[in-house]
Design a protein around this motif. Structure first.
Motif, PDB file in Angstrom:
ATOM      1  N   ARG A 102       0.821  -1.221   0.000  1.00 61.75           N
ATOM      2  CA  ARG A 102       0.000   0.000   0.000  1.00 61.75           C
ATOM      3  C   ARG A 102       0.848   1.262   0.000  1.00 61.75           C
ATOM      4  N   GLY A 103       2.171   1.118   0.187  1.00 61.96           N
ATOM      5  CA  GLY A 103       3.069   2.261   0.131  1.00 61.96           C
ATOM      6  C   GLY A 103       3.036   3.155   1.350  1.00 61.96           C
ATOM      7  N   TRP A 104       2.568   2.627   2.471  1.00 55.03           N
ATOM      8  CA  TRP A 104       2.509   3.416   3.710  1.00 55.03           C
ATOM      9  C   TRP A 104       2.409   2.484   4.900  1.00 55.03           C
ATOM     10  N   GLY A 105       3.199   2.754   5.926  1.00 56.14           N
ATOM     11  CA  GLY A 105       3.111   1.980   7.159  1.00 56.14           C
ATOM     12  C   GLY A 105       3.973   2.595   8.240  1.00 56.14           C
ATOM     13  N   ARG A 106       3.566   2.369   9.473  1.00 55.62           N
ATOM     14  CA  ARG A 106       4.327   2.842  10.630  1.00 55.62           C
ATOM     15  C   ARG A 106       4.433   1.709  11.640  1.00 55.62           C
ATOM     16  N   ILE A 107       5.651   1.373  11.995  1.00 56.79           N
ATOM     17  CA  ILE A 107       5.894   0.379  13.043  1.00 56.79           C
ATOM     18  C   ILE A 107       6.686   1.066  14.147  1.00 56.79           C
ATOM     19  N   VAL A 108       6.152   1.006  15.361  1.00 56.47           N
ATOM     20  CA  VAL A 108       6.820   1.582  16.528  1.00 56.47           C
ATOM     21  C   VAL A 108       7.046   0.466  17.536  1.00 56.47           C
ATOM     22  N   ASN A 109       8.293   0.217  17.859  1.00 54.16           N
ATOM     23  CA  ASN A 109       8.652  -0.808  18.829  1.00 54.16           C
ATOM     24  C   ASN A 109       9.011  -0.137  20.152  1.00 54.16           C
ATOM     25  N   VAL A 110       8.352  -0.546  21.223  1.00 49.68           N
ATOM     26  CA  VAL A 110       8.681   0.007  22.529  1.00 49.68           C
ATOM     27  C   VAL A 110       9.816  -0.815  23.114  1.00 49.68           C
ATOM     28  N   SER A 111      11.012  -0.249  23.030  1.00 47.48           N
ATOM     29  CA  SER A 111      12.180  -0.867  23.633  1.00 47.48           C
ATOM     30  C   SER A 111      12.307  -0.327  25.057  1.00 47.48           C
ATOM     31  N   SER A 112      13.446   0.194  25.420  1.00 50.54           N
ATOM     32  CA  SER A 112      13.685   0.646  26.787  1.00 50.54           C
ATOM     33  C   SER A 112      15.047   1.307  26.829  1.00 50.54           C
ATOM     34  N   ALA A 113      15.284   2.084  27.875  1.00 45.30           N
ATOM     35  CA  ALA A 113      16.662   2.516  28.125  1.00 45.30           C
ATOM     36  C   ALA A 113      17.567   1.297  28.201  1.00 45.30           C
ATOM     37  N   HIS A 114      16.998   0.171  28.626  1.00 45.26           N
ATOM     38  CA  HIS A 114      17.760  -1.077  28.689  1.00 45.26           C
ATOM     39  C   HIS A 114      17.954  -1.717  27.320  1.00 45.26           C
ATOM     40  N   GLY A 115      17.447  -1.082  26.272  1.00 45.53           N
ATOM     41  CA  GLY A 115      17.828  -1.468  24.928  1.00 45.53           C
ATOM     42  C   GLY A 115      19.118  -0.805  24.490  1.00 45.53           C
ATOM     43  N   LEU A 116      19.567   0.181  25.274  1.00 39.75           N
ATOM     44  CA  LEU A 116      20.770   0.939  24.952  1.00 39.75           C
ATOM     45  C   LEU A 116      21.898   0.705  25.954  1.00 39.75           C
ATOM     46  N   ILE A 117      21.539   0.410  27.190  1.00 37.05           N
ATOM     47  CA  ILE A 117      22.505   0.137  28.244  1.00 37.05           C
ATOM     48  C   ILE A 117      22.010  -1.067  29.038  1.00 37.05           C
ATOM     49  N   ALA A 118      22.827  -1.557  29.954  1.00 34.49           N
ATOM     50  CA  ALA A 118      22.453  -2.729  30.740  1.00 34.49           C
ATOM     51  C   ALA A 118      22.404  -2.410  32.224  1.00 34.49           C
ATOM     52  N   SER A 119      21.696  -3.252  32.955  1.00 37.03           N
ATOM     53  CA  SER A 119      21.710  -3.257  34.410  1.00 37.03           C
ATOM     54  C   SER A 119      21.856  -4.706  34.862  1.00 37.03           C
ATOM     55  N   PRO A 120      22.461  -4.939  36.017  1.00 34.68           N
ATOM     56  CA  PRO A 120      22.601  -6.318  36.486  1.00 34.68           C
ATOM     57  C   PRO A 120      21.257  -6.957  36.803  1.00 34.68           C
ATOM     58  N   PHE A 121      21.222  -8.281  36.695  1.00 32.38           N
ATOM     59  CA  PHE A 121      20.089  -9.117  37.086  1.00 32.38           C
ATOM     60  C   PHE A 121      18.895  -9.042  36.140  1.00 32.38           C
ATOM     61  N   LYS A 122      19.078  -8.431  34.969  1.00 24.09           N
ATOM     62  CA  LYS A 122      17.982  -8.315  34.012  1.00 24.09           C
ATOM     63  C   LYS A 122      18.403  -8.857  32.647  1.00 24.09           C
ATOM     64  N   ALA A 123      19.094  -9.992  32.659  1.00 25.21           N
ATOM     65  CA  ALA A 123      19.719 -10.503  31.431  1.00 25.21           C
ATOM     66  C   ALA A 123      18.716 -10.687  30.297  1.00 25.21           C
ATOM     67  N   ALA A 124      17.594 -11.318  30.571  1.00 24.60           N
ATOM     68  CA  ALA A 124      16.633 -11.599  29.504  1.00 24.60           C
ATOM     69  C   ALA A 124      15.999 -10.313  28.992  1.00 24.60           C
ATOM     70  N   TYR A 125      15.620  -9.436  29.892  1.00 21.01           N
ATOM     71  CA  TYR A 125      14.982  -8.179  29.503  1.00 21.01           C
ATOM     72  C   TYR A 125      15.939  -7.320  28.679  1.00 21.01           C
ATOM     73  N   VAL A 126      17.166  -7.182  29.144  1.00 17.47           N
ATOM     74  CA  VAL A 126      18.161  -6.372  28.433  1.00 17.47           C
ATOM     75  C   VAL A 126      18.467  -6.981  27.070  1.00 17.47           C
ATOM     76  N   ALA A 127      18.607  -8.301  27.008  1.00 21.98           N
ATOM     77  CA  ALA A 127      18.868  -8.962  25.726  1.00 21.98           C
ATOM     78  C   ALA A 127      17.711  -8.741  24.755  1.00 21.98           C
ATOM     79  N   ALA A 128      16.488  -8.872  25.252  1.00 15.85           N
ATOM     80  CA  ALA A 128      15.316  -8.690  24.388  1.00 15.85           C
ATOM     81  C   ALA A 128      15.206  -7.255  23.896  1.00 15.85           C
ATOM     82  N   LYS A 129      15.421  -6.298  24.784  1.00 16.97           N
ATOM     83  CA  LYS A 129      15.276  -4.893  24.396  1.00 16.97           C
ATOM     84  C   LYS A 129      16.405  -4.445  23.465  1.00 16.97           C
ATOM     85  N   HIS A 130      17.610  -4.968  23.637  1.00 17.52           N
ATOM     86  CA  HIS A 130      18.660  -4.731  22.642  1.00 17.52           C
ATOM     87  C   HIS A 130      18.265  -5.363  21.305  1.00 17.52           C
TER      88      HIS A 130
END
Length: 276
Positions: free
Chosen positions: A148-176
């Motif tokens: 159709r020549g038009w679309g918008r996709i917005v993915n809600v990542s997180s600050a944890h998609g850009l940096i890491a914090s301890p004890f959140k391995a799965a969340y940080v990996a997914a958001k990256h």
């Protein structure tokens, strides 16, 4: 005396930025997802809500969004860890509202644990809902958007998609991973008028955060104000929570004409957290 009644006539109503568009927002029965769905509806988009919760409350929200914004609003309770249910939900959206123009991948869960004791089934669940669901949703709507020549996709990542914090391995990996997926989809959709961007919130004021504040204040025996400043917002220089309305406003901008040349971006909404 001048006749100003034309300003209130239906035919004179200003066209809204997303008038006639159809959106799916995953994880949208509360919190950030509901804030985004509400803003898209306010801008004229028909919306399919998704998420868990009390059936009567979800129906109240659906009816309110539809009535207040004069748009069609549907609901589907698909489990975002199930590719089969995801496919049925996209088919439902197409049947109930029309071809999907806007996709917001927001559904997510969290589990906190050291790597060595992180339960494998929790890892699998976080990756399935926070990352794989975004892939499955995207693959089902992407071809139609390009045609159709038009679309918008917005993915809600997180600050944890850009940096890491301890004890959140799965969340940080997914958001990256969400940010990597965002860039790939952006490149593949660029010539077809389809944009894909990631929003990277820090702490956002939601009922879940409120509960976390109360729990930590009780567990640590400290005032809630200290929990907010010294624990939750310790890394956010502006020392304030973002609001769901702020996240919704950014999502709506990315989905409207003003966001046409923004694609492949990971946009922090974190009060300066990732500027460290």
């Amino acid at each position: 005396m001048y006749d100003t009644s034309f300003a209130t006539r239906p035919s004179a109503r200003r066209r809204r930025a997303l008038e006639g568009r159809v959106a799916i927002v995953t994880g949208s029965t509360s919190g950030i997802g509901l804030g985004i769905a509400r803003t898209l509806a306010e801008n004229g988009a028909a919306v399919l809500l998704n998420g868990f919760g009390d059936a009567e409350e979800i129906e109240r929200i659906r009816g309110e969004l539809s009535l207040q914004n004069d748009v069609d609003v549907a609901y589907d309770g698909a489990d975002m860890s199930s590719p089969e249910q995801i496919a049925r939900m996209v088919a439902h959206a197409n049947d109930a509202l029309g071809p999907v123009d806007i996709l917001v991948n927001n559904a997510g869960i969290q589990h906190v644990s050291p790597v060595e004791s992180f339960p494998p089934h929790k890892w699998d669940a976080v990756i399935a809902i926070n990352l794989s669901s975004a892939f499955h949703m995207t693959r089902l709507v992407f071809a139609g958007m390009k045609q159709r020549g038009w679309g918008r996709i917005v993915n809600v990542s997180s600050a944890h998609g850009l940096i890491a914090s301890p004890f959140k391995a799965a969340y940080v990996a997914a958001k990256h991973g969400i940010i990597g997926l965002t860039k790939c989809v952006a490149l593949e959709g660029a010539e077809a008028g389809v944009t894909c961007n990631a929003i990277c919130p820090g702490y956002v004021w939601t009922p879940l955060v409120e509960k976390q504040i109360e729990d930590q204040a009780k567990n640590h025996g400290i005032p809630r104000e200290e929990v907010i400043r010294q624990i939750l917002l310790a890394q956010q220089p502006n020392k304030r929570f973002a609001t769901v309305e702020e996240i919704g406003a950014l999502a709506a901008f990315l989905c409207a004409d003003g966001g046409a040349s923004i694609t492949g971006a990971a946009l922090p909404v974190d009060g300066g957290w990732t500027a460290h």
